[in-house]
Design an enzyme around this catalytic site. Sequence first.
Site, PDB file in Angstrom:
ATOM      1  N   LEU A  29      23.793 -19.178  -9.402  1.00  0.00           N
ATOM      2  CA  LEU A  29      24.303 -17.952 -10.002  1.00  0.00           C
ATOM      3  C   LEU A  29      23.195 -16.941 -10.303  1.00  0.00           C
ATOM      4  O   LEU A  29      22.093 -17.308 -10.705  1.00  0.00           O
ATOM      5  CB  LEU A  29      25.051 -18.290 -11.292  1.00  0.00           C
ATOM      6  CG  LEU A  29      26.183 -19.303 -11.123  1.00  0.00           C
ATOM      7  CD1 LEU A  29      26.900 -19.511 -12.452  1.00  0.00           C
ATOM      8  CD2 LEU A  29      27.179 -18.867 -10.059  1.00  0.00           C
ATOM      9  N   HIS A  33      27.016 -12.690 -10.475  1.00  0.00           N
ATOM     10  CA  HIS A  33      28.064 -13.628 -10.905  1.00  0.00           C
ATOM     11  C   HIS A  33      28.356 -13.464 -12.397  1.00  0.00           C
ATOM     12  O   HIS A  33      29.507 -13.535 -12.826  1.00  0.00           O
ATOM     13  CB  HIS A  33      27.617 -15.076 -10.669  1.00  0.00           C
ATOM     14  CG  HIS A  33      27.454 -15.447  -9.229  1.00  0.00           C
ATOM     15  ND1 HIS A  33      26.237 -15.662  -8.645  1.00  0.00           N
ATOM     16  CD2 HIS A  33      28.369 -15.643  -8.253  1.00  0.00           C
ATOM     17  CE1 HIS A  33      26.394 -15.999  -7.377  1.00  0.00           C
ATOM     18  NE2 HIS A  33      27.680 -15.986  -7.104  1.00  0.00           N
TER      19      HIS A  33
END
Length: 277
Positions: A29, A33
């Site tokens: 991530l 995100h």
Amino acid sequence: MDVIHTVAELRARLADERQVALVPTMGNLHDGHIELIQIAKPRAACLVASIFVNRLQFGPAEDFDRYPRTLATDCERLSQAGCNVVFAPDEQEVYPEPQEYTVDPSDIQDVLEGAFRPGHFRGVATVVLKLFNMVQPQIAIFGKKDYQQYLVLREMVKQLALPIEIIPAETVRAPDGLALSSRNGYLSAQERIESIALFNQIDGIRQALLGGRRDYGALESEATGCLNARGWQIDYVAIRRQSDLREPGPDSRALVVLAAARLGKTRLIDNVEVDMS
Ligand code: PAF
């Protein structure tokens, strides 16, 4: 935050939840995100992020094996961002036997990304439909960085009458303009400096369109030539309609400029919307 690996546990955990938002990811991530999480958070009582590197959407020569898997760090970031549940199934949990039933998106899967990555959108649509069935969210968030993916999934939800609201999120960029992506981690320091040229070219097209140019083919060729000269291998630079990614006419007003190109071993994609009133 609960970290769950099986559908049975997930169903039990979500049984009493009435408003669930899902942010599907393949992990590793980055701030893009986390932006999806921030958009989802105020819209649902329970926020689920899924982490699953989906073999079905990778071509045989693509980076499935070396795709970064960073579950522990991802969970730390998700917990800090206020996520309630991480669903991180293994491959058997998602594909317990050969997945013989798949979702074949409409013609849109054959252009642009689909033309260069055959079967990619079948893999994406199939896993997202499965994740929708497993999590049963009311809301799902997808980034516009993967513009064609967002359109494919929006259309899937519409055509299959799924009771899910799809919310698009703007692309998050580094200060120099590079769109955040897990694949940016593959770039060498030198390539990272050069990588900004892709955004600069499509943003240059955006400005030319806003300035009144409508010679779409020439704009695409100029950008392609420029990137080629800098050592990029171009898959496409394309000016399309936002609604369906078809070629625009002279009076089209809502456009998107999309590009995919390889810098060394790394394939980058990016896009910018252009709204001409
Ligand atoms: O955008 C992604 O990360 C993936 O394509 C998705 C939507 C999680 C499906 O595997």
